[in-house]
Design an enzyme around this catalytic site. Structure first.
Site, mmCIF file in Angstrom:
data_model
loop_
_atom_site.group_PDB
_atom_site.id
_atom_site.type_symbol
_atom_site.label_atom_id
_atom_site.label_comp_id
_atom_site.label_asym_id
_atom_site.label_seq_id
_atom_site.Cartn_x
_atom_site.Cartn_y
_atom_site.Cartn_z
ATOM 1 N N SER A 65 0.659 -1.386 0.010
ATOM 2 C CA SER A 65 -0.023 0.236 -0.159
ATOM 3 C C SER A 65 0.821 1.249 0.080
ATOM 4 C CB SER A 65 -1.001 -0.043 1.283
ATOM 5 O OG SER A 65 -1.792 1.092 1.382
ATOM 6 N N GLU A 373 -12.326 5.812 6.580
ATOM 7 C CA GLU A 373 -11.636 6.387 7.459
ATOM 8 C C GLU A 373 -11.118 7.650 7.046
ATOM 9 O OE1 GLU A 373 -9.149 2.654 9.464
ATOM 10 O OE2 GLU A 373 -8.750 2.855 7.397
HETATM 11 C C1 16G Z 1 -4.007 -0.270 7.030
HETATM 12 C C2 16G Z 1 -5.455 -0.516 6.920
HETATM 13 C C3 16G Z 1 -6.068 1.023 7.153
HETATM 14 C C4 16G Z 1 -5.678 1.550 8.603
HETATM 15 C C5 16G Z 1 -4.253 1.626 8.667
HETATM 16 C C6 16G Z 1 -3.926 1.958 10.118
HETATM 17 C C7 16G Z 1 -6.855 -1.706 5.467
HETATM 18 C C8 16G Z 1 -7.030 -2.405 4.190
HETATM 19 N N1 16G Z 1 -6.037 -0.935 5.844
HETATM 20 O O1 16G Z 1 -3.514 0.640 6.231
HETATM 21 O O2 16G Z 1 -7.406 0.781 7.215
HETATM 22 O O3 16G Z 1 -6.289 2.853 8.694
HETATM 23 O O4 16G Z 1 -3.672 0.322 8.233
HETATM 24 O O5 16G Z 1 -2.498 1.753 10.241
HETATM 25 O O6 16G Z 1 -7.148 -2.292 6.284
HETATM 26 P P1 16G Z 1 -1.870 1.948 11.696
HETATM 27 O O7 16G Z 1 -2.389 0.767 12.491
HETATM 28 O O8 16G Z 1 -0.551 1.958 11.524
HETATM 29 O O9 16G Z 1 -2.531 3.346 12.218
HETATM 30 MG MG MG Z 2 -3.676 1.273 0.366
#
Ligand code: 16G
Ligand code: MG
Length: 548
Positions: A65, A373
């Site tokens: 991503s 989000e």
């Molecule tokens: C990932 C998640 C996203 C979330 C992010 C938080 C999916 C497809 N993607 O990119 O939804 O906002 O993680 O990241 O679920 P963090 O836990 O590092 O803050």
């Molecule tokens: Mg992504």
């Protein structure tokens, strides 16, 4: 048995680095690409097992991503295009962490516990993003699927939401669309064109010019392909950061724009021009523009959510529908957006933990569930009942012309939505359709409410699991006393809020703060970060409030 011998043979070509610990995080495994060979092989096996168990096709996406290009990752896709169910996340972790010698035994345990019919056929769709490492990792993945004698379709380069879409189309026997890239583009283009015809009073101050930041990733390539299907008189998209020069996600992309609160590099700076930014696998989108005073304005996932929810609400009212719509957000949603949604739009709002799977799940509680989000990942879910009611209303001769028309617009809206997961391209088309229908400029949209200034920081600590939370991550339960400290800091500011949570994708603790002014939000964020550092053994420099 034959299968299990093959696992062992394959495993010797995809050895697990000793002592490496993997965890299935917020959205799959993600780390430096050179550590992922064994994980990919094992996820190939796991995907085949999940396919055998569900008696349906599943998907595997190779991407990290918005992470740097050197990273990579893997996400599994369920038969209806959703994210992997939690108990299988557990199996995924067990398999990824099993030693090479134990792998055969671990697979046997999963087969037993999950009651997998090992002799059933398996069918797996795979795709990858543009990272150079994705090509080799795709081969490791294929080796895993093949070890289980699974069938494979390799789509090559796709955005994450496109792969989710293909899986759902295939399993619903094309009721959701054709499981091809052309089919995907055609479905969206058809719905978009139809919506323009239906909204014949649209336009006004609306501008169809868009500068698109493709994050130097797969989203840029796919938008360029989509443009071949689009009537350019309706939407004129110029793609920047298309990967021809810059590096993936480097100083560009939705995450960069959202966190840094500034435009991506690699884009011409033009006043009042509508800009959009995708992330590296095109499942997130944010909008932004620069005003005549050279001030940067971000329209993030919250602004998209309220625009889309508000418009659907209008259509429901106009069509006389009784369907109930709700909005799902996380603690990161700006306080102003939550207030605007519940008090002005009168839409019920739910708050859940970070991660698309949580939002998606909660959105299923409504007839129509809009979830986003703040970082720009989101979509709309329509229950079967809602789809049927909307379809009936669009043809119901006892309704007025206007009521029928609103229902018909909603019906096309469903076709323009990727209900499997957030999809930057679909979200862009939804937003542009609404702005056109409302005759809105990007400034008019932005003016619907004013974001509270906010700041996000990360703190490196010895062990981020020392932080535990409750109440959709809005309250901290461990270490004891930290929440009281946060409360007393927050009390010093107006309209302020702050929370902390361990990241699910990086080895850090995240801090969020919002307040009435930029200075207050920044100060509060640094103060909270400092206390997190003190109470959970911070690593490196202690965060301090910047002086300038
Ligand atoms: C990932 C998640 C996203 C979330 C992010 C938080 C999916 C497809 N993607 O990119 O939804 O906002 O993680 O990241 O679920 P963090 O836990 O590092 O803050
Ligand atoms: Mg992504």
């Amino acid at each position: 048995m034959e299968y299990f011998k093959k696992i062992a043979t394959g495993s010797s070509r995809h050895c697990k680095p000793i002592d490496q610990k993997y965890s299935y995080g917020t959205a799959g495994f993600r780390c430096r690409a050179n550590l992922l060979d064994s994980v990919m092989y094992r996820m190939g096996i796991l995907a085949a097992l999940r396919s055998k168990q569900t008696k349906a096709t599943v998907g595997v996406m190779i991407t990290a991503s918005h992470n740097p290009e050197e990273d990579n990752g893997v996400k599994l896709v369920e038969p209806m295009g959703e994210m992997l169910v939690p108990n299988w996340e557990g199996y995924a972790s067990r398999m990824a962490n099993s030693s090479d010698e134990d792998l055969e035994c671990t697979v046997k345990t999963v087969v037993k516990e999950a009651q997998v019919d090992i002799l059933a056929p398996a069918n797996v769709f795979i795709a990858r993003d543009t990272r150079p490492s994705s090509v080799v990792l795709a081969q490791s993945l294929k080796d895993g699927v093949t070890a289980m004698e699974g069938q494979l379709t390799d789509y090559g380069l796709l955005s994450t939401p496109q792969l989710h879409y293909m899986v759902r189309c295939y399993n619903t026997k094309q009721a959701y669309g054709q499981h091809t890239e052309q089919g995907y583009y055609q479905k969206l283009a058809h719905a978009f064109h139809s919506l323009h015809k239906l909204n014949d009073a649209g336009g006004g101050d609306y501008s169809n010019q868009i500068l698109l930041d493709g994050a130097n990733g797969v989203g840029a390539l796919k938008v360029m392909q989509f443009l071949n299907h689009l009537e350019t008189s309706l939407l004129n998209i110029t793609v920047c950061n298309d990967g021809s020069n810059g590096k993936l996600n480097e100083m560009c992309g939705a995450d960069y724009v959202k966190i840094q609160q500034k435009p991506s590099s690699g884009m011409p700076s033009k006043v009042a021009v509508k800009c959009v930014s995708f992330d590296g696998d095109a499942d997130r989108i944010v909008y932004f523009y620069t005003d005549t005073d050279q001030r940067f304005h971000l329209l993030d996932g919250d602004k998209l959510a309220t625009l889309i929810a508000g418009y659907i609400q209008e259509l429901l009212t106009q069509s006389g529908s009784q369907l109930k719509m709700g909005l799902v957000q996380t603690a990161y949603a700006n306080g102003s957006s939550t207030k605007y949604a519940s008090e002005t739009l009168k839409v019920p709002v739910a708050c859940v933990s970070t991660g698309v799977k949580h939002l998606h799940h909660k959105a299923e509680d409504f007839d129509i569930g809009v979830y986003f989000e703040a970082n720009g990942h989101g979509t709309v879910l329509y229950s079967k009942n809602a789809e049927e009611k909307i379809q009936q209303a669009s043809q119901d001769q006892s309704l007025s012309n206007d009521q029928r028309k609103s229902a018909t617009i909603l019906k096309q809206f469903i076709d323009l939505t990727n209900q499997t997961v957030g999809d930057a391209l679909c979200d862009l088309l939804l937003v542009e359709t609404i702005l056109w229908a409302k005759r809105w400029t990007v400034e008019a949209w932005d003016a619907s409410y004013t974001d509270l200034p906010n700041r996000q920081l990360k703190v490196k600590v010895a062990d981020r699991t020392a932080i535990q939370t409750t109440d959709a991550e809005r309250q901290c339960t461990r270490p004891v006393g930290l929440q009281d400290v946060i409360n007393s800091l927050v009390a010093n500011y107006q309209t302020a809020r702050s929370f902390v949570r361990p990241s699910g994708t990086e080895d850090v603790v995240r801090v969020y703060a919002e307040a009435a002014t930029r200075e207050q939000a920044d100060k509060l964020a640094y103060e909270v970060a400092g206390r997190v550092y003190d109470l959970t053994k911070g690593v490196g420099d202690r965060p301090v409030v910047p002086t300038s």
